[in-house]
Write a protein that holds these residues in place. Structure first.
Motif, PDB file in Angstrom:
ATOM      1  N   ASP A  25      43.913  22.615  37.075  1.00 15.25           N
ATOM      2  CA  ASP A  25      45.127  21.749  36.321  1.00 15.25           C
ATOM      3  C   ASP A  25      46.352  21.470  37.167  1.00 15.25           C
ATOM      4  OD1 ASP A  25      43.462  21.932  33.872  1.00 15.25           O
ATOM      5  OD2 ASP A  25      43.689  23.766  32.578  1.00 15.25           O
ATOM      6  N   THR A  26      46.401  22.227  38.688  1.00 19.18           N
ATOM      7  CA  THR A  26      47.118  22.787  39.411  1.00 19.18           C
ATOM      8  C   THR A  26      47.443  21.481  39.836  1.00 19.18           C
ATOM      9  OG1 THR A  26      45.883  23.596  40.915  1.00 19.18           O
ATOM     10  CG2 THR A  26      47.303  25.020  39.411  1.00 19.18           C
ATOM     11  N   ARG A  27      47.114  20.795  39.756  1.00 18.22           N
ATOM     12  CA  ARG A  27      46.446  19.277  40.762  1.00 18.22           C
ATOM     13  C   ARG A  27      46.832  17.715  40.183  1.00 18.22           C
ATOM     14  NH1 ARG A  27      42.392  19.742  46.143  1.00 18.22           N
ATOM     15  NH2 ARG A  27      42.558  22.204  46.133  1.00 18.22           N
ATOM     16  N   MET A  28      48.493  17.043  40.645  1.00 21.70           N
ATOM     17  CA  MET A  28      48.588  16.182  39.997  1.00 21.70           C
ATOM     18  C   MET A  28      48.593  14.592  41.630  1.00 21.70           C
ATOM     19  SD  MET A  28      51.144  18.303  37.991  1.00 21.70           S
ATOM     20  CE  MET A  28      50.393  19.115  38.896  1.00 21.70           C
ATOM     21  N   VAL A  29      48.032  13.484  40.312  1.00 25.09           N
ATOM     22  CA  VAL A  29      48.110  12.570  41.403  1.00 25.09           C
ATOM     23  C   VAL A  29      49.643  11.762  41.058  1.00 25.09           C
ATOM     24  CG1 VAL A  29      47.177  10.229  42.340  1.00 25.09           C
ATOM     25  CG2 VAL A  29      45.826  12.655  42.151  1.00 25.09           C
ATOM     26  N   SER A  30      50.421  10.767  41.555  1.00 26.97           N
ATOM     27  CA  SER A  30      51.412   9.616  41.412  1.00 26.97           C
ATOM     28  C   SER A  30      51.548   8.698  42.076  1.00 26.97           C
ATOM     29  CB  SER A  30      52.696  10.800  41.062  1.00 26.97           C
ATOM     30  OG  SER A  30      53.092  10.869  42.320  1.00 26.97           O
ATOM     31  N   CYS A  31      51.666   7.606  41.397  1.00 32.95           N
ATOM     32  CA  CYS A  31      51.766   6.379  41.984  1.00 32.95           C
ATOM     33  C   CYS A  31      53.346   5.504  40.837  1.00 32.95           C
ATOM     34  CB  CYS A  31      50.649   5.437  41.968  1.00 32.95           C
ATOM     35  SG  CYS A  31      50.164   5.022  39.934  1.00 32.95           S
ATOM     36  N   GLY A  32      53.585   4.626  42.735  1.00 37.93           N
ATOM     37  CA  GLY A  32      54.596   3.781  41.968  1.00 37.93           C
ATOM     38  C   GLY A  32      55.304   3.170  43.342  1.00 37.93           C
ATOM     39  N   ARG A  33      56.352   2.762  43.279  1.00 34.69           N
ATOM     40  CA  ARG A  33      56.822   1.287  43.997  1.00 34.69           C
ATOM     41  C   ARG A  33      56.888   2.302  45.265  1.00 34.69           C
ATOM     42  NH1 ARG A  33      61.300  -0.404  42.252  1.00 34.69           N
ATOM     43  NH2 ARG A  33      60.307  -1.974  41.303  1.00 34.69           N
ATOM     44  N   ASP A  34      55.548   1.710  46.427  1.00 37.93           N
ATOM     45  CA  ASP A  34      56.149   2.198  47.896  1.00 37.93           C
ATOM     46  C   ASP A  34      54.698   3.205  47.906  1.00 37.93           C
ATOM     47  OD1 ASP A  34      57.174  -0.219  48.471  1.00 37.93           O
ATOM     48  OD2 ASP A  34      58.806   0.543  48.350  1.00 37.93           O
ATOM     49  N   ASN A  35      54.202   4.161  47.064  1.00 35.51           N
ATOM     50  CA  ASN A  35      53.831   5.587  47.161  1.00 35.51           C
ATOM     51  C   ASN A  35      52.302   5.473  46.122  1.00 35.51           C
ATOM     52  OD1 ASN A  35      54.898   7.418  45.266  1.00 35.51           O
ATOM     53  ND2 ASN A  35      56.392   5.565  44.768  1.00 35.51           N
ATOM     54  N   PHE A  46      52.702   0.006  42.909  1.00 38.63           N
ATOM     55  CA  PHE A  46      51.320   0.138  41.651  1.00 38.63           C
ATOM     56  C   PHE A  46      51.209   1.211  40.727  1.00 38.63           C
ATOM     57  CE2 PHE A  46      50.894   1.547  46.798  1.00 38.63           C
ATOM     58  CZ  PHE A  46      49.276   1.199  46.863  1.00 38.63           C
ATOM     59  N   THR A  47      50.659   0.263  39.923  1.00 40.66           N
ATOM     60  CA  THR A  47      51.453   0.505  38.713  1.00 40.66           C
ATOM     61  C   THR A  47      50.367   1.663  37.470  1.00 40.66           C
ATOM     62  OG1 THR A  47      49.867  -0.895  38.597  1.00 40.66           O
ATOM     63  CG2 THR A  47      52.012  -2.045  38.798  1.00 40.66           C
ATOM     64  N   ASP A  48      49.245   1.655  38.215  1.00 39.83           N
ATOM     65  CA  ASP A  48      48.582   3.111  37.137  1.00 39.83           C
ATOM     66  C   ASP A  48      47.668   3.731  38.152  1.00 39.83           C
ATOM     67  OD1 ASP A  48      47.605   4.500  35.023  1.00 39.83           O
ATOM     68  OD2 ASP A  48      46.805   2.984  34.121  1.00 39.83           O
ATOM     69  N   LEU A  49      46.571   4.697  37.659  1.00 40.80           N
ATOM     70  CA  LEU A  49      45.903   4.921  38.223  1.00 40.80           C
ATOM     71  C   LEU A  49      44.512   5.996  37.798  1.00 40.80           C
ATOM     72  CD1 LEU A  49      46.476   8.557  38.311  1.00 40.80           C
ATOM     73  CD2 LEU A  49      48.419   8.550  39.632  1.00 40.80           C
ATOM     74  N   ALA A  50      43.525   6.294  38.194  1.00 41.45           N
ATOM     75  CA  ALA A  50      42.245   6.511  37.436  1.00 41.45           C
ATOM     76  C   ALA A  50      41.375   6.951  37.886  1.00 41.45           C
ATOM     77  CB  ALA A  50      41.952   5.534  36.216  1.00 41.45           C
ATOM     78  N   PHE A  51      41.076   8.454  37.603  1.00 39.10           N
ATOM     79  CA  PHE A  51      39.807   8.857  38.504  1.00 39.10           C
ATOM     80  C   PHE A  51      38.842   8.627  37.202  1.00 39.10           C
ATOM     81  CE2 PHE A  51      43.454  12.027  38.162  1.00 39.10           C
ATOM     82  CZ  PHE A  51      43.499  13.311  39.562  1.00 39.10           C
ATOM     83  N   ALA A  52      37.299   8.474  37.857  1.00 40.17           N
ATOM     84  CA  ALA A  52      36.274   8.602  37.664  1.00 40.17           C
ATOM     85  C   ALA A  52      35.635  10.048  36.895  1.00 40.17           C
ATOM     86  CB  ALA A  52      35.643   7.741  39.121  1.00 40.17           C
ATOM     87  N   GLU A  53      34.774   9.696  36.846  1.00 40.90           N
ATOM     88  CA  GLU A  53      33.206  10.670  36.548  1.00 40.90           C
ATOM     89  C   GLU A  53      33.493  11.549  35.080  1.00 40.90           C
ATOM     90  OE1 GLU A  53      30.004  11.351  37.546  1.00 40.90           O
ATOM     91  OE2 GLU A  53      30.495   9.230  38.632  1.00 40.90           O
ATOM     92  N   GLY A  54      34.954  10.814  35.128  1.00 44.25           N
ATOM     93  CA  GLY A  54      35.479  11.994  33.523  1.00 44.25           C
ATOM     94  C   GLY A  54      35.459  13.139  33.403  1.00 44.25           C
ATOM     95  N   HIS A  55      34.858  14.703  33.273  1.00 47.62           N
ATOM     96  CA  HIS A  55      35.971  16.020  33.409  1.00 47.62           C
ATOM     97  C   HIS A  55      34.888  17.096  34.385  1.00 47.62           C
ATOM     98  CE1 HIS A  55      33.941  16.687  30.225  1.00 47.62           C
ATOM     99  NE2 HIS A  55      33.675  17.612  29.533  1.00 47.62           N
ATOM    100  N   SER A 110      47.587  -1.896  41.605  1.00 53.21           N
ATOM    101  CA  SER A 110      48.388  -2.186  42.460  1.00 53.21           C
ATOM    102  C   SER A 110      49.085  -4.075  41.249  1.00 53.21           C
ATOM    103  CB  SER A 110      49.119  -2.631  43.253  1.00 53.21           C
ATOM    104  OG  SER A 110      48.143  -3.820  43.662  1.00 53.21           O
ATOM    105  N   LYS A 111      50.758  -4.308  42.146  1.00 48.23           N
ATOM    106  CA  LYS A 111      50.824  -5.640  41.158  1.00 48.23           C
ATOM    107  C   LYS A 111      50.167  -7.233  41.925  1.00 48.23           C
ATOM    108  CE  LYS A 111      53.796  -5.139  37.986  1.00 48.23           C
ATOM    109  NZ  LYS A 111      53.991  -5.797  36.204  1.00 48.23           N
ATOM    110  N   SER A 112      49.977  -6.535  43.022  1.00 49.20           N
ATOM    111  CA  SER A 112      49.329  -7.648  44.023  1.00 49.20           C
ATOM    112  C   SER A 112      47.968  -7.444  44.031  1.00 49.20           C
ATOM    113  CB  SER A 112      49.656  -7.094  45.652  1.00 49.20           C
ATOM    114  OG  SER A 112      48.738  -5.849  45.885  1.00 49.20           O
ATOM    115  N   GLY A 113      47.329  -7.425  42.652  1.00 47.03           N
ATOM    116  CA  GLY A 113      45.850  -7.177  42.616  1.00 47.03           C
ATOM    117  C   GLY A 113      45.305  -6.027  43.443  1.00 47.03           C
TER     118      GLY A 113
END
Length: 1533
Positions: free
Chosen positions: A243-253, A279-288, A303-306
């Motif tokens: 619960d204390t860890r997060m991941v973000s994405c966006g332009r150039d990072n 970068f536009t979105d992110l997702a974790f695998a394997e559920g919880h 990302s927008k570039s594919g």
């Protein structure tokens, strides 16, 4: 055109929204109670929010079988049942964003926002559950892992967060976020941690983490940590394993975040060469599951570039990177080119789902080796979400659609379709139970009221619908647009029925009468139109100007009709007046001045909305700007009662139930239901839910539901019992209600007699006015009618304007008084008097006082009256004319005749002089040789011509040019084509001109806005006399017997004028002779004299009247045609008539002279119809020889016909396109050229004679592009001459020129074609569409072998092919071709079609400023290969500078720039010499010589030069401006 939508057959289940308390029932005038009244939502537990945000929120109680009220007003009677409305369904999705839609844990429902409401939709039953409480749009949603806790964020300056107990629907907590715009939310799996991302007050990105662990136990939400960051964040998610860890994405990072010791810290992931991706979105695998270590778990970022990146937690770096590419048309994947722009990604244990900008939902294996399954949408996919059981994939699109893909069955199910923008109006019909809506997203949608599924979707290019109405009895839908167009559609045939062009600005009101016999429309300029709907195709009956309140904006219910279809009511002509008219005739019956009804008010009250009560009551409801509702007697205008205040803001919509018991009102974001009789202490209930102002509210025809629109479509159940089942007890009589008057209530009913007044304010009872389609109004208003509309309507309606009455039928004498410093006024007199000429005259406009002059702003009901074609182009401020004798270009020929002119063709049979107009050019043509001379002197469209009787002088007239206040009349010497004089007097347009019999005088006639007649001395061309008349006139002619007599025709009368000369002075007498009563209200539209004392005049209802010019009396009339007669020519004892039925008729009128002896009772049997010929359009001009055996006739189709009555023969002399010419191309041997146009025709012309050789016509389609097949390698012959044309239905048709037949039809596109080109060997056709797709089709098989989507979304403007060395530029292929799209992008390709090779060589994107300042529309993006610089292309388009750019394919850079004076609208490069031709929207053609960039400018176009092209030899150049085609020859240089 409508397009049918797939209907999902589902029953709408009961939505359980039981309200335990009153929905906002509150006493009148109690503002505090109205402000703080608690309104129910789903499952409110009554618990207070943890943090108050200071706004009005909505709470509700848990559902129970027996609802218990929490608010009791013991001594007050209130409106029952309570609640009277129950929200059943909302049609809408998004509002702030279209990326939020979530699965519930049990896979049975999806949750999504609809503006300020959160909707939980059961996917099997369609049942909706609502979470109400937000007061602004919901910007983000998040579930915890078990779907028991739902978080929602509210947009706005002070963003609010709500936490919901999802199973019960209760709001657990409301708290401020201190973030101005919260864009993303993420819950931890346990629901103990909530993280949000947004912007602070300074626009800086802010991340906040909250502790929500105690909220389910009644605790508060606390901020754990927050941080500001400079990096862009598009998505942020909490890791499911920590619960204390997060991941973000966006332009150039891409960054990892962690909360430690109350601080939020982050570190970037090393991306290497991928560091600059968006970068536009992110997702974790394997559920919880927590079986593996965090560093072993998969995290994917798209990302927008594919590119899809897999992230390594442990080493804070990238584990792998893949680029997803779209599949090739042959089915293979991979290759090079732009990647798939991915907007969203979702991962399950076995597969991955992506949603991309190209509209595809794709399923991939976890190694992304190939696409497993895909579904295409009409709009970009905003988000994807795999269901917890991995059996379904939820998908949302930017167009507002929500659906899911069932993986096993491969079925796609649409759950919700919605408008993309605010809804402006709706209409409901009860027979087929349908509802139509119009929106700011420029669509018209038709919905099934039972299933609430979308049935149809109508769109109109570059127009926005703003009003809609269903026909009450037929499957006909009417829609009004912001262009002023009113269109009716047949839903049964899915077809357009008719277009009405009576308005020129935004339609503000549109409705049918309840009996279906009439339709009414109004516009922003105050014009009101009445249509007959007796037949399926409606027709215009009457148009009135300046009767509806102007500039009131788009109002869904601006026009209302009483239930018996007898009365029409609206606000107008000013905002303070309500007018009631007779619906069938638009006779004015009543005017009520609202501003005088409140004597105690401090400000003038204005009317906002009107509504009729049921017929037995005879009442009219008016809502006012002071938040009142006035109930008026619809017959007398007496104030019956008053309700005040109704809403905090003015009432935006009124609706009364059919039984007259309930009133609906809408104001701001609130709906109120009222007891119409006001019998209770509390007479209304309040309902909320809309996040935007409610634009319209109404009952369904069965009165079981209520519909409200604004941000979305709300369908409410109306729970009141029908009148036959309603309880009688407890109801008060209207009389008792009037006597009660509760203390402290400002909502008491006020009879007009209760207020002490000195005098009773009486309404303005106006007597029915003269039914005049063209009342006198101020000048400067634009014409209401357009020529094409009049042709269609009047041809179908004998009599044209049969409801237009003549206000004065008595023949009377008028005297024109002229004073040098005053305007000329026409006034009736008992006897004829004299008029003196002005003391001085000049070529320039006279200095006259214009304040007294009255103008008509309404176009007369006559096609004979000239209306200039609308042009958005303007004249250039400066240009570079070449010095005399050094011109490189010489105008050789003009193709086309302006069928929009009136009397704009002249022919003198004695001298052979023949001239006609095309745009602003006068074409003088030799009928024997076909050679042309071109007289250039006008800058605007020429309206009419007149030739002197001796054939030596020609007069031409055109409208105002930029900066001029008067029209231009040019006087030409016929012998040498020199303009000898320019005359300026009329202000708008010149309608007609005529020379006197001795050629001493020229009379000029202004149009309906000018209403001026001017007399000129042809010796000096000084103004002799100028008069103003009160009504528009259409035609004028001098008597052939005397230069002193002339006549003109107009509304219901002939004006006979007599000139008296006394030395240098000229005196004028005029006699107005009205048309016979038997004709009814008519317009006299045309006239001509015979050789004796008779005058013939035509009418808009098809009659011809014969007048005795000695007595000024009408001798006889006869029915000569079914439509308006706009042209009359008389020679000896024969008469020719031409009308808008496309017919010319020859009459024998020798016996008419006998009428003088036999009297007025003689019948019309003495007139004989000798012959009749039907042509291709309405007759607008005619000239015949003295025996009337042969002549020339012009039509609105742009054709001049040779007519021979002796042989009953018609031969096409001059031909052109009626509408815009879209492309012109040359044959390879330059013996012919081809043109195509919006009229659907392809025309082949001989360049030697400029004659039309063959015409290919496709009905109901527009031909958008054209190409001639190149010369083959084998011997050239006539058999191989072909042209290929692209049409608006997405088809390509290949025509054989020699065999004059269509050889092949292909359909490679779903959208309209915009460009087409042959490959260099002529074996393939490349075509580009409005949707940006480029198709390659084989002429041998007719199959489309390749489709390129690189330019998808932006129309293709240019396709061009050229040859190249096979291995040149390092790629294989003998052909180089380019595609240009309107988004300023150019792609260059190398191809070898026999080997199925097509490789992208270069991709160019040209920058442009943020906004097109000063431009009405963006100029096109155009590119062409440079013939004299191999490997170089030239580009023009909207950019940072006005210039032509030379781009080298070898150097990959711009190597030369040529400055241009304006943005280019057309481009062509000479294949022979170093010349560039550039056309501009400023009606200018520029010829550039390279490399010196020497420039020469050429005029002659009256509109944008939208097309230019050099011939293959470079010796000719063709240009097009609207329907005119100009052929130029290059000489010298």
């Amino acid at each position: 055109m409508p397009r049918r939508c797939r209907v999902i057959t589902k029953s709408i289940p009961e939505v359980h929204l039981t309200a335990p308390g009153p929905w906002g029932a509150m006493p009148a005038g109690n503002h505090e109670l109205e402000k703080h009244q608690r309104l129910p939502s789903v499952g409110d537990t009554g618990q207070s929010p943890a943090v108050s945000d200071g706004a009005i929120h909505v709470y509700a109680h848990q559902k129970s079988k027996q609802a218990s009220r929490t608010v009791h007003v013991s001594s007050e009677e209130r409106l029952l049942p309570d609640p009277i409305l129950k929200l059943r369904m909302i049609i809408g999705f998004g509002g702030c964003s279209t990326k939020w839609a979530l699965w519930t844990r049990n896979n049975a429902a999806v949750v999504y926002p609809c503006h300020a409401v959160i909707v939980a939709l059961q996917i099997q039953t369609g049942e909706q559950r609502f979470f109400l409480g937000h007061t602004d749009k919901v910007s983000a949603l998040a579930f915890n892992g078990s779907s028991t806790l739902l978080a929602s964020a509210q947009a706005g300056p002070l963003s609010v967060l709500r936490l919901w107990d999802f199973p019960t629907g209760s709001c657990l907590s409301v708290f401020k976020t201190h973030i101005h715009s919260l864009l993303s939310l993420s819950f931890s799996y346990s629901g103990a941690i909530l993280c949000g991302v947004g912007k602070d007050g300074h626009g800086k990105t802010m991340v906040v983490v909250w502790n929500t662990a105690q909220v389910t136990r009644g605790g508060e939400v606390a901020v754990l940590a927050k941080a500001h960051t400079d990096v862009d964040i598009q998505a942020l998610k909490i890791a499911f394993f920590d619960d204390t860890r997060m991941v973000s994405c966006g332009r150039d990072n891409v960054r990892l975040w962690r909360v430690r010791d109350g601080e939020l810290r982050s570190c970037p992931i090393k991306l290497g060469e991928y560091h600059s991706l968006e970068f536009t979105d992110l997702a974790f695998a394997e559920g919880h599951t927590a079986e593996r270590e965090p560093q072993d778990r998969a995290l994917f970022v798209c990302s927008k570039s594919g590119h899809v990146l897999e992230v390594d937690y442990k080493n804070v770096c990238m584990r792998s990177a893949r680029r997803l590419l779209p599949a090739r048309p042959d089915g293979a994947g991979g290759g090079s080119g732009p990647g798939i722009a991915i907007n969203s990604i979702s991962i399950s244990s076995t597969f991955c789902a992506t949603g991309s900008e190209d509209g595809y939902l794709r399923l991939w294996p976890l190694d992304f080796s190939a696409v497993v399954l895909e579904a295409e949408h009409e709009a970009p996919v905003s988000s994807v979400c795999i269901s917890p059981d991995s059996c379904k994939v939820l998908c949302t699109t930017a167009a507002g659609n929500v659906g899911y893909l069932a993986i096993q069955s491969r079925d796609y199910n649409t759950l919700m379709r919605s408008h993309e923008d605010s809804i402006l109006a709706f209409s409901v019909e009860g027979t087929w139970k349908r509802m139509a809506t119009v929106s700011q997203d420029s669509t018209i949608r038709v919905w099934d009221l039972v299933s609430m599924q979308q049935l149809y979707d109508f769109t109109a290019a570059e127009e926005m619908p703003c009003a809609v109405a269903f026909h009450p009895a037929q499957q006909i839908l009417a829609c009004g647009f912001d262009s002023g167009m009113v269109r009716t559609f047949s839903l049964a045939a899915s077809d357009l029925l008719v277009e009405h062009k009576q308005h020129r600005t935004v339609i503000t009101g549109l409705t049918f009468s309840p009996d279906g016999n009439f339709m009414f429309s109004s516009c922003l300029q105050g014009t009101l139109a009445l249509y007959s709907c007796m037949a399926q195709k409606s027709r215009v009956l009457r148009v009135l100007g300046n009767v509806v309140a102007r500039d009131t904006g788009s109002i869904p219910d601006a026009l209302v009709v009483s239930g018996d279809s007898r009365l029409l009511a609206f606000v107008g002509p000013s905002q303070y007046v309500v007018t009631v008219m007779e619906a069938c005739s638009l006779d004015e019956l009543l005017r009520v001045d609202i501003s005088i009804l409140d004597l105690n008010g401090t400000a003038m009250d204005s009317a906002v909305r009107v509504c009729f009560a049921p017929v037995p009551r005879g009442e009219l409801l008016v809502s006012t700007s002071s938040n009142k509702i006035l109930v008026l007697d619809a017959k007398t205008g007496r104030l019956v009662r008053e309700v005040s205040p109704v809403h905090k803001l003015s009432c935006s919509s009124l609706a009364l139930s059919k039984d007259g018991r309930y009133l609906l009102t809408a104001g701001d974001r609130v709906i109120k239901v009222w007891d119409y009789q006001m019998r209770f202490d509390i007479n209304f209930q309040v309902y909320i839910g809309h996040s935007e102002p409610v634009r319209q509210v109404a009952f369904t025809p069965d009165q079981r539901h209520v519909i409200s629109i604004g941000d979305a479509i709300f369908l409410w159940d109306f729970l009141a019992l029908p009148v036959e089942r309603s309880p009688a007890a407890g109801a008060r009589s209207p009389e008792a209600a009037l006597l009660l008057g509760a203390a402290g209530s400002s909502e008491k009913l006020k009879d007009a007699s209760e207020t002490p007044r000195q005098t009773v304010p009486l309404p303005l009872l106006a007597s029915p006015p003269c039914l005049d389609v063209s009342p006198v109004h101020q000048a400067g208003c634009r014409s209401i009618f357009s020529e094409s509309d009049k042709e269609e309507e009047e041809a179908d309606l004998p009599g044209g304007s049969s409801v237009v009455a003549n206000g004065d039928r008595d023949a009377s004498v008028f005297v024109v008084e002229s004073v040098r410093s005053k305007e000329l006024v026409v006034r009736p007199k008992g006897r004829q008097e004299s008029l003196g000429s002005p003391g001085e005259s000049t070529h320039e406009p006279r200095k006259e006082t214009k304040s007294l002059k009255s103008h008509s702003s309404i176009h007369p009901d006559s096609y004979r009256h000239f209306t200039p074609r609308f042009k958005a182009s303007v004249l250039p401020k400066s240009f570079l004319l070449p010095p005399a004798g050094s011109e490189v270009l010489k105008l050789k020929a003009v193709i086309g005749y302006n069928g929009n002119g009136r009397g704009n063709m002249v022919w003198n049979p004695d001298t052979g002089f023949f001239a006609y107009t095309c745009g602003c050019i006068i074409v003088v043509e030799d009928l024997h040789s076909g050679s042309q001379n071109h007289w250039l002197g006008h800058a605007e469209e020429i309206s009419t011509l007149a030739v002197s009787h001796d054939g030596q002088v020609l007069a031409s007239a055109s409208g105002q040019t930029n900066g001029d206040s008067h029209c231009q009349i040019c006087i030409w010497n016929v012998q040498d084509g020199v303009c000898t004089a320019n005359l300026f007097h009329h202000e708008t347009q010149v309608q007609a001109m005529a020379f006197s019999r001795d050629d001493r005088f020229l009379i000029t006639l202004g149009d309906y806005s000018d209403q001026t007649i001017a007399l000129w001395n042809t010796y000096t061309y000084e103004l002799v006399l100028s008069t103003c008349i009160s009504e528009p006139v259409h035609d004028v002619a001098f008597s052939p017997l005397s230069h002193r007599e002339l006549a003109c025709v107009g509304k219901g009368a002939v004006m006979f004028w007599l000139l008296e000369e006394q030395g240098a002075d000229v005196k004028l007498k005029v006699h107005r002779a009205s048309a016979p009563n038997m004709l009814g209200p008519v317009e006299l539209t045309s006239l001509c004299y015979d050789a004796d004392t008779l005058l013939y005049s035509g009418t808009n209802s098809g009659q011809i009247c014969v007048w005795d010019t000695e007595t000024n009396c009408c001798l006889m009339t006869w029915e000569a045609d079914e439509g308006e007669i706009g042209v009359l020519v008389c020679r000896r004892n024969r008469l020719v008539s031409g009308s808008n039925t496309k017919r010319i008729r020859l009459w024998a009128v020798a016996a008419v002279q006998e009428l003088k002896l036999k009297g007025l009772d003689t019948r019309s049997s003495s007139v004989l119809l000798e012959n009749e010929i039907t042509l291709d359009g309405t007759i607008v001009s005619a000239a015949f020889d003295d025996s009337l055996e042969m002549g020339i006739v012009g039509t609105t189709a742009g054709t001049l016909w040779y007519i021979n009555w002796t042989e009953s023969m018609s031969i096409r002399l001059i031909s052109g396109h009626k509408n815009k010419v879209t492309e012109v191309c040359f044959s390879p041997d330059e013996t012919h050229c081809a043109t195509c146009g919006e009229d659907g025709s392809v025309r082949i012309w001989s360049l030697g004679s400029m004659e039309l050789v063959v015409q290919f016509q496709v009905l109901n389609q527009s031909c958008q592009c054209l190409t001639w097949k190149p010369r083959p390698i084998v011997a050239w012959g006539a058999e191989s001459q072909h042209v290929a044309a692209g049409y608006s239905d997405g088809t390509i048709r290949v025509f054989s020129v020699s065999r004059t037949e269509m050889e092949l039809k292909m359909h490679p596109h779903a959208a309209a074609l915009t460009a087409v080109a042959y490959s260099t060997d002529g074996e393939m056709i490349l075509s580009g569409g409005k949707d940006g797709l480029v198709a390659v089709s084989s002429l041998r098989t007719g199959m489309t072998i390749r489709v390129l989507t690189d330019h998808k979304g932006s129309p293709i403007t240019v396709l061009q092919c050229t040859r190249k060395q096979y291995h040149d530029f390092g790629v294989e292929g003998g052909e180089l071709w380019l595609a240009t799209s309107s988004d300023r992008r150019v792609s260059v390709w190398a191809s070898d079609w026999l080997k199925d090779k097509c490789e992208l060589l270069d991709w160019l994107s040209f920058p442009a400023p943020a906004g097109p300042e000063g431009l009405i529309s963006l100029p096109p993006s155009l590119a062409a290969f440079c013939p004299w610089e191999h490997g170089t292309l030239v580009y023009v388009g909207f950019g940072m500078q006005k210039e032509a750019l030379f781009y080298s394919l070898r150097k990959k850079q711009v190597v030369e720039k040529i400055s241009l004076p304006y943005f280019a609208t057309s481009l062509s490069l000479s294949p022979a010499a170093r010349f560039i031709a550039v056309g501009f929207g400023e009606r200018l053609l520029r010829l550039l010589r390279c490399p010196a960039s020497e420039a020469q400018d050429y005029t002659g176009h009256d509109d944008t030069v939208h097309f230019c092209r050099f011939a293959p030899s470079g010796r000719r150049l063709v240009t097009a401006s609207h329907s005119a085609v100009l052929l130029w020859e290059l000489r010298g240089g």
